[in-house]
Design a protein around this motif. Structure first.
Motif, PDB file in Angstrom:
ATOM      1  N   ARG A   1      13.113 -13.674 -22.703  1.00 29.78           N
ATOM      2  CA  ARG A   1      11.910 -14.379 -22.248  1.00 29.78           C
ATOM      3  C   ARG A   1      10.790 -14.232 -23.279  1.00 29.78           C
ATOM      4  O   ARG A   1      10.077 -15.187 -23.572  1.00 29.78           O
ATOM      5  CB  ARG A   1      11.455 -13.828 -20.901  1.00 29.78           C
ATOM      6  CG  ARG A   1      10.162 -14.482 -20.404  1.00 29.78           C
ATOM      7  CD  ARG A   1       9.732 -13.979 -19.038  1.00 29.78           C
ATOM      8  NE  ARG A   1      10.601 -14.568 -18.031  1.00 29.78           N
ATOM      9  CZ  ARG A   1      11.291 -13.869 -17.134  1.00 29.78           C
ATOM     10  NH1 ARG A   1      11.188 -12.548 -17.113  1.00 29.78           N
ATOM     11  NH2 ARG A   1      12.058 -14.459 -16.262  1.00 29.78           N
ATOM     12  N   HIS A   2      10.640 -13.030 -23.835  1.00 34.04           N
ATOM     13  CA  HIS A   2       9.539 -12.802 -24.768  1.00 34.04           C
ATOM     14  C   HIS A   2       9.852 -13.256 -26.187  1.00 34.04           C
ATOM     15  O   HIS A   2       8.949 -13.698 -26.899  1.00 34.04           O
ATOM     16  CB  HIS A   2       9.132 -11.324 -24.762  1.00 34.04           C
ATOM     17  CG  HIS A   2       8.429 -10.940 -23.497  1.00 34.04           C
ATOM     18  ND1 HIS A   2       7.177 -11.386 -23.182  1.00 34.04           N
ATOM     19  CD2 HIS A   2       8.823 -10.186 -22.447  1.00 34.04           C
ATOM     20  CE1 HIS A   2       6.816 -10.918 -22.005  1.00 34.04           C
ATOM     21  NE2 HIS A   2       7.811 -10.184 -21.529  1.00 34.04           N
TER      22      HIS A   2
ATOM     23  N   THR B   1      13.812  -9.503 -22.711  1.00 28.72           N
ATOM     24  CA  THR B   1      13.796  -9.670 -24.163  1.00 28.72           C
ATOM     25  C   THR B   1      13.904 -11.141 -24.535  1.00 28.72           C
ATOM     26  O   THR B   1      13.144 -11.631 -25.388  1.00 28.72           O
ATOM     27  CB  THR B   1      14.947  -8.865 -24.796  1.00 28.72           C
ATOM     28  OG1 THR B   1      14.804  -7.496 -24.434  1.00 28.72           O
ATOM     29  CG2 THR B   1      14.934  -8.998 -26.316  1.00 28.72           C
TER      30      THR B   1
ATOM     31  N   SER C   1      17.214 -10.180 -20.159  1.00 29.30           N
ATOM     32  CA  SER C   1      16.428 -11.320 -19.687  1.00 29.30           C
ATOM     33  C   SER C   1      14.972 -11.223 -20.132  1.00 29.30           C
ATOM     34  O   SER C   1      14.380 -12.214 -20.585  1.00 29.30           O
ATOM     35  CB  SER C   1      16.507 -11.418 -18.167  1.00 29.30           C
ATOM     36  OG  SER C   1      15.815 -12.550 -17.707  1.00 29.30           O
TER      37      SER C   1
ATOM     38  N   ALA D   1      12.495 -15.563 -27.149  1.00 24.35           N
ATOM     39  CA  ALA D   1      12.973 -16.947 -27.274  1.00 24.35           C
ATOM     40  C   ALA D   1      12.377 -17.867 -26.209  1.00 24.35           C
ATOM     41  O   ALA D   1      12.736 -19.043 -26.165  1.00 24.35           O
ATOM     42  CB  ALA D   1      14.497 -16.971 -27.183  1.00 24.35           C
ATOM     43  N   ASN D   2      11.519 -17.323 -25.374  1.00 20.87           N
ATOM     44  CA  ASN D   2      10.937 -18.097 -24.271  1.00 20.87           C
ATOM     45  C   ASN D   2      12.021 -18.751 -23.406  1.00 20.87           C
ATOM     46  O   ASN D   2      11.860 -19.859 -22.913  1.00 20.87           O
ATOM     47  CB  ASN D   2       9.951 -19.140 -24.796  1.00 20.87           C
ATOM     48  CG  ASN D   2       8.975 -19.578 -23.725  1.00 20.87           C
ATOM     49  OD1 ASN D   2       8.747 -18.849 -22.761  1.00 20.87           O
ATOM     50  ND2 ASN D   2       8.402 -20.751 -23.894  1.00 20.87           N
ATOM     51  N   ALA D   3      13.149 -18.054 -23.285  1.00 25.28           N
ATOM     52  CA  ALA D   3      14.276 -18.578 -22.496  1.00 25.28           C
ATOM     53  C   ALA D   3      14.980 -17.410 -21.809  1.00 25.28           C
ATOM     54  O   ALA D   3      15.936 -16.849 -22.342  1.00 25.28           O
ATOM     55  CB  ALA D   3      15.254 -19.322 -23.401  1.00 25.28           C
ATOM     56  N   PRO D   4      14.517 -17.026 -20.618  1.00 22.06           N
ATOM     57  CA  PRO D   4      15.182 -15.908 -19.923  1.00 22.06           C
ATOM     58  C   PRO D   4      16.598 -16.289 -19.515  1.00 22.06           C
ATOM     59  O   PRO D   4      16.953 -17.465 -19.451  1.00 22.06           O
ATOM     60  CB  PRO D   4      14.298 -15.695 -18.695  1.00 22.06           C
ATOM     61  CG  PRO D   4      13.633 -17.000 -18.472  1.00 22.06           C
ATOM     62  CD  PRO D   4      13.459 -17.622 -19.823  1.00 22.06           C
TER      63      PRO D   4
END
Length: 155
Positions: free
Chosen positions: A29-30, A27, A25, A32-35
């Motif tokens: 988030r940082h 990774t 999550s 793909a900006n999608a947790p």
């Protein structure tokens, strides 16, 4: 007791899954900006599962966090009595918590409760609580009778 060791192993796998979910999550988030959605719910359920799956084995082996300065400095005859009193206290607590957890489980089961975001059924996860408490009470009883197998004595 091999059953308790197997449950503790499942608890360890729940902990590994929890760390893996958090890592993926973060990774995502940082990068793909999608947790991962639902991470918080799953991590909470896995943490509870890990704790309650491992609790009976840890109790049996007396490998939980303990403050033993007083007991370690008691004469041997008193140490045995204190160990028995601790086992009885643990059994009473487990029975009390077990009784309190049953209506909670029945409520979740009868209403088919699900988690808010992921819509996972809650009662299978909640069933771990009374199951674990019953096994933990047995572990306390075994420790009381046998004198805490595996318990180190600090000197």
């Amino acid at each position: 007791m091999p059953v308790l060791a197997a449950l503790a192993t499942l608890g360890a796998f729940a902990g590994i899954a929890m760390v893996g979910l958090i890592g993926v999550s973060v990774t995502m988030r940082h990068l793909a900006n999608a947790p991962l959605p639902y991470t918080e719910e799953l991590v909470g359920l896995l943490m509870t599962a890990a704790f309650f799956l491992a609790l009976p084995f840890v109790t049996l082996k007396a490998e939980h966090v303990r403050v033993s300065i007083l007991v370690a400095n008691l004469p041997e005859r008193f140490r045995r009595r204190v160990g028995l009193a601790a086992a009885l206290f643990g059994i009473v607590f487990c029975i009390w918590f077990f009784v309190l957890s049953l209506p909670w489980l029945e409520f979740a089961f009868s209403r088919n409760l699900k988690t808010e975001a992921a819509r996972l059924l809650l009662y299978p996860w909640m069933a771990l609580v009374p199951f674990s408490l019953a096994l933990t009470a047995v572990a306390f009883a075994v420790r009381g009778i046998l004198g805490a197998p595996g318990a180190p004595v600090d000197r």
